[in-house]
Design an enzyme around this catalytic site. Structure first.
Site, PDB file in Angstrom:
ATOM      1  N   TYR A  35       0.843  -1.203   0.000  1.00  0.00           N
ATOM      2  CA  TYR A  35       0.000   0.000   0.000  1.00  0.00           C
ATOM      3  C   TYR A  35       0.878   1.253   0.000  1.00  0.00           C
ATOM      4  O   TYR A  35       0.647   2.195  -0.765  1.00  0.00           O
ATOM      5  CB  TYR A  35      -0.916  -0.004   1.229  1.00  0.00           C
ATOM      6  CG  TYR A  35      -1.761   1.236   1.351  1.00  0.00           C
ATOM      7  CD1 TYR A  35      -1.284   2.364   2.021  1.00  0.00           C
ATOM      8  CD2 TYR A  35      -3.028   1.294   0.791  1.00  0.00           C
ATOM      9  CE1 TYR A  35      -2.042   3.508   2.122  1.00  0.00           C
ATOM     10  CE2 TYR A  35      -3.799   2.442   0.887  1.00  0.00           C
ATOM     11  CZ  TYR A  35      -3.299   3.541   1.553  1.00  0.00           C
ATOM     12  OH  TYR A  35      -4.054   4.685   1.646  1.00  0.00           O
ATOM     13  N   GLU A 113       9.123   8.243  19.809  1.00  0.00           N
ATOM     14  CA  GLU A 113       8.142   7.423  20.521  1.00  0.00           C
ATOM     15  C   GLU A 113       7.898   6.131  19.750  1.00  0.00           C
ATOM     16  O   GLU A 113       8.258   6.015  18.577  1.00  0.00           O
ATOM     17  CB  GLU A 113       6.803   8.164  20.647  1.00  0.00           C
ATOM     18  CG  GLU A 113       6.891   9.570  21.185  1.00  0.00           C
ATOM     19  CD  GLU A 113       5.613  10.356  20.938  1.00  0.00           C
ATOM     20  OE1 GLU A 113       5.692  11.505  20.494  1.00  0.00           O
ATOM     21  OE2 GLU A 113       4.521   9.793  21.177  1.00  0.00           O
ATOM     22  N   LYS A 115       5.691   3.546  17.634  1.00  0.00           N
ATOM     23  CA  LYS A 115       4.535   3.590  16.729  1.00  0.00           C
ATOM     24  C   LYS A 115       3.663   2.379  17.054  1.00  0.00           C
ATOM     25  O   LYS A 115       3.916   1.272  16.606  1.00  0.00           O
ATOM     26  CB  LYS A 115       4.955   3.575  15.262  1.00  0.00           C
ATOM     27  CG  LYS A 115       3.761   3.793  14.333  1.00  0.00           C
ATOM     28  CD  LYS A 115       4.175   3.858  12.878  1.00  0.00           C
ATOM     29  CE  LYS A 115       2.953   4.152  12.024  1.00  0.00           C
ATOM     30  NZ  LYS A 115       1.881   3.148  12.171  1.00  0.00           N
ATOM     31  N   ARG A 136     -10.649   7.859  14.495  1.00  0.00           N
ATOM     32  CA  ARG A 136     -10.154   8.796  13.487  1.00  0.00           C
ATOM     33  C   ARG A 136     -11.090   8.865  12.289  1.00  0.00           C
ATOM     34  O   ARG A 136     -11.347   9.922  11.744  1.00  0.00           O
ATOM     35  CB  ARG A 136      -8.754   8.384  13.013  1.00  0.00           C
ATOM     36  CG  ARG A 136      -8.272   9.231  11.829  1.00  0.00           C
ATOM     37  CD  ARG A 136      -6.953   8.718  11.265  1.00  0.00           C
ATOM     38  NE  ARG A 136      -5.846   9.152  12.087  1.00  0.00           N
ATOM     39  CZ  ARG A 136      -4.759   8.430  12.318  1.00  0.00           C
ATOM     40  NH1 ARG A 136      -4.679   7.214  11.820  1.00  0.00           N
ATOM     41  NH2 ARG A 136      -3.776   8.896  13.047  1.00  0.00           N
TER      42      ARG A 136
END
Length: 670
Positions: A35, A113, A115, A136
């Site tokens: 993708y 950070e 993921k 979201r």
């Protein structure tokens, strides 16, 4: 140029399909890496040809649309996604872009950070109390999951401390730890229930339960990583200090966060996390790197779908070696023939893999793959497997050549491959049972005729029992026939009949989109409907007339012509016309409209905050404007919302007049 347009359209179609599979259905079909490759290829092509960028391109959006089962929530501040990098060279290019835009050579401080591989959510607190939680969704509109989120014990129902803002919306990730995931699946196996493929799917499925009591039994947790809306309060001016503030309010924050100065420290942190990944106890697929200084973040700003000040440095996909037992060929809605490798089952990143997509004939040829070969299987993004290579030194003597079929494996129709396309297709159309199923699923989908309750399982049964052969047959169904389907009682059957009755009243644009003509998405269907106004006018159009429609080029025009000239399709449309209707569009006489938009070609770009994009299009069209998806020399006006990108740049380059949303609203009111 024609081949470029064709390539762009093909990429957009594929990406839209896979976005829907991944974000809406939680049923991805390809690896994240594939993708990402397709998305990058499309971005590159659009960067080279900015005049071909359209509003509905996957590059101009974040994700996919929310499900209907939950109330929809509009995000006051859009929830953007992150751009990705996959190797050190790409990360260093990101680092250079940041330095160049800030016009500094000094090492910058980044907050690094984990993921997390879960589901992004928004939590809105008012006066310290949790009042709403949302997914979201497509970045602008999500799903209201407040009742389910309240069951997650890691999420405080009230924030702690004296300095809590009047309104604050924090963002983070809901995920399922590996131990809880394994326990959930073990219990499901004992009861003969559904077993989830991975923790991400389990987390997504748990959050989307309509019954919060089910969610409450699932081992979900949460880490906070950012803020969207802030009203009536202040935050520190560095990202890591914001994380510490979240922690002080009682919000969970990952302990694996580090400030890194310069690219060497960032890369060292990435390598350390990659090494520690297996022992974390939960799934991650990379490291998120953010400019720590919030003032610098504001200076860097955003592109259409992501911030310039952050990127996701993703881990390489995990790989294993196995053997190809057989290759089968699947048929999609538009007849696309996809080869699928049946593999000797092998565990890759904690999941047993027995199938892998081979994409198309070119990919088989590129790999040099034969049945019986030992292959390298990669689970890109820890989700979907693909064959990425053949171990030639382990090839046995009895391997078999893979023969791509010349006839459809489902219906026996000829398979053709258009020159310049990678995909081979069955020519059977709706005669093909596989295409029938997928075409019917598309026809009843939310953006098409929106038949509430007509799910994939029902469609598959209707086709298998030969109750339905084409979309027109759906409207001949009776409650008696429907009650013969699995899990379909009298009440459900009556509800479905009522939904079909309601779907008979639609719009011309939705009807055209529902037909499933290749390359005709929602925007193109709307443009065709606005231009031709009736089916008879559309049927009478030739290639040149079709090409005069905004966003319709040679390729799309041919697809429309071919679809409407095919005898079977003509019969189906004639039957549909007997039952499906839409309001007769009013003739707009541009000369009689007293409006600054009358007769003008207008392009919308960026995010609108007052009107939705659909509302803006409708009002502009009503005042005689032609709304196009791309900027060209024929464009009269560009309306630029927030985070306007390449279309705005193209308009400025061509000297086209640009106004903002507020000015558009003022002119609409004149």
């Amino acid at each position: 140029m024609e081949s470029i347009i064709q390539q762009i359209n093909q990429l957009r179609t594929s990406l839209r399909h896979h976005e829907h599979q991944y974000h809406v259905l939680d049923a991805p079909e390809i690896p994240d890496a594939e993708y990402d490759r397709m998305m990058q290829q499309l971005r590159d092509l659009e960067a080279q040809h900015p005049e071909l960028v359209t509003n509905d391109s996957p590059t101009q959006r974040v994700g996919a649309a929310p499900l209907d089962a939950f109330e929809q929530v509009k995000h006051e501040v859009p929830m953007l996604s992150l751009d990705n990098v996959f190797d050190e060279e790409s990360y260093l290019a990101f680092d250079k872009r940041v330095h160049d835009r800030l016009k500094t050579a000094e090492p910058l401080t980044f907050c690094c950070e984990l993921k997390l591989d879960g589901l992004a959510v928004s939590l809105l607190y008012e006066n310290g109390e949790l009042v709403r939680a949302a997914t979201r969704g497509d970045g602008t509109t999500g799903e209201n999951i407040t009742a389910n989120v309240r069951t997650i014990r890691a999420i405080p129902l009230r924030l702690h401390g004296d300095n809590v803002p009047r309104r604050v919306e924090v963002r983070g990730e809901v995920f399922m730890p590996q131990a809880g995931f394994e326990q959930l699946n073990e219990e499901a196996r004992r009861k003969g229930g559904k077993v989830f493929a991975n923790p991400r799917n389990a987390a997504a499925g748990s959050l989307r339960q309509l019954d919060p009591r089910i969610t409450a039994k699932r081992p979900l947790t949460f880490f906070c990583y950012g803020v969207g809306l802030l009203d009536g309060g202040e935050l520190p001016r560095s990202h890591i200090q914001c994380l510490m503030q979240f922690k002080a309010w009682g919000l969970p924050v990952s302990e694996r966060v580090k400030l890194c100065t310069g690219s060497d420290q960032v890369i060292a942190f990435y390598r350390q996390i990659e090494q520690d990944r297996a022992g974390l106890g939960f799934d991650i697929d990379g490291v998120v790197i953010k400019v720590d200084d919030l003032v610098l973040q504001e200076q860097l700003g955003f592109v259409a779908r992501a911030p310039r000040w952050a990127t996701a440095f993703k881990f390489p996909a995990q790989e294993q070696i196995t053997q190809v037992r057989e290759v089968e060929f699947q048929v999609g809605r538009t007849g696309a023939i996809t080869p699928v490798a049946r593999l000797e089952p092998v565990q890759v990143a904690g999941v047993i893999v027995s199938n892998a997509t081979l994409h198309n004939a070119d990919e088989i040829e590129r790999l040099g793959l034969r049945i019986g070969d030992t292959v390298i299987v990669r689970r890109a993004g820890d989700v979907i497997p693909q064959v990425v290579g053949v171990v030639m030194e382990q090839r046995p003597d009895d391997t078999k050549e893979i023969t791509f079929p010349s006839q459809c494996p489902v219906c026996g129709s000829d398979i053709e491959r258009v020159e310049g396309e990678a995909v081979a297709r069955c020519t059977g159309g709706l005669f093909c049972a596989a295409q029938r199923k997928e075409a019917l699923k598309h026809f009843v989908s939310r953006r098409a005729l929106d038949v509430d309750g007509m799910g994939d399982k029902i469609i598959e049964q209707l086709v298998e029992k030969q109750y339905v052969e084409n979309p027109a047959d759906l409207f001949q169904l009776t409650a008696g026939k429907l009650t013969g389907l699995d899990r379909m009682g009298p009440k459900s059957a009556q509800n479905l009949i009522a939904a079909l009755e309601k779907a008979k009243q639609t719009t011309f644009a939705r009807f055209l989109y529902a037909l499933g003509i290749r390359e005709v998405g929602e925007a193109t269907a709307a443009n065709l409907a606005a231009h031709f106004r009736t089916l008879d006018n559309l049927r009478a159009a030739d290639i040149e007339t079709l090409k005069s429609v905004p966003d319709v080029g040679e390729v799309v025009a041919k697809h429309v012509m071919n679809f409407l000239s095919e005898e079977h399709n003509q019969k189906v449309i004639e039957e549909l016309e007997k039952v499906v209707s839409w309001p007769e569009p009013q003739q707009i006489v541009v000369e009689e409209i007293d409006s600054p938009f009358a007769g003008k070609t207008v392009v919308l770009t960026g995010s609108l905050t007052i009107l939705s994009r659909d509302e803006a299009k409708d009002r502009l069209t009503a005042l005689g404007a032609k709304v196009s998806g791309s900027v060209s020399k024929k464009t009269h006006l560009v309306i630029a919302g927030e985070a306007a990108g390449s279309k705005l740049a193209k308009a400025q380059e061509l000297g086209i007049k640009v106004i903002d949303e507020a000015e558009m609203i003022r002119l609409l009111g004149e």
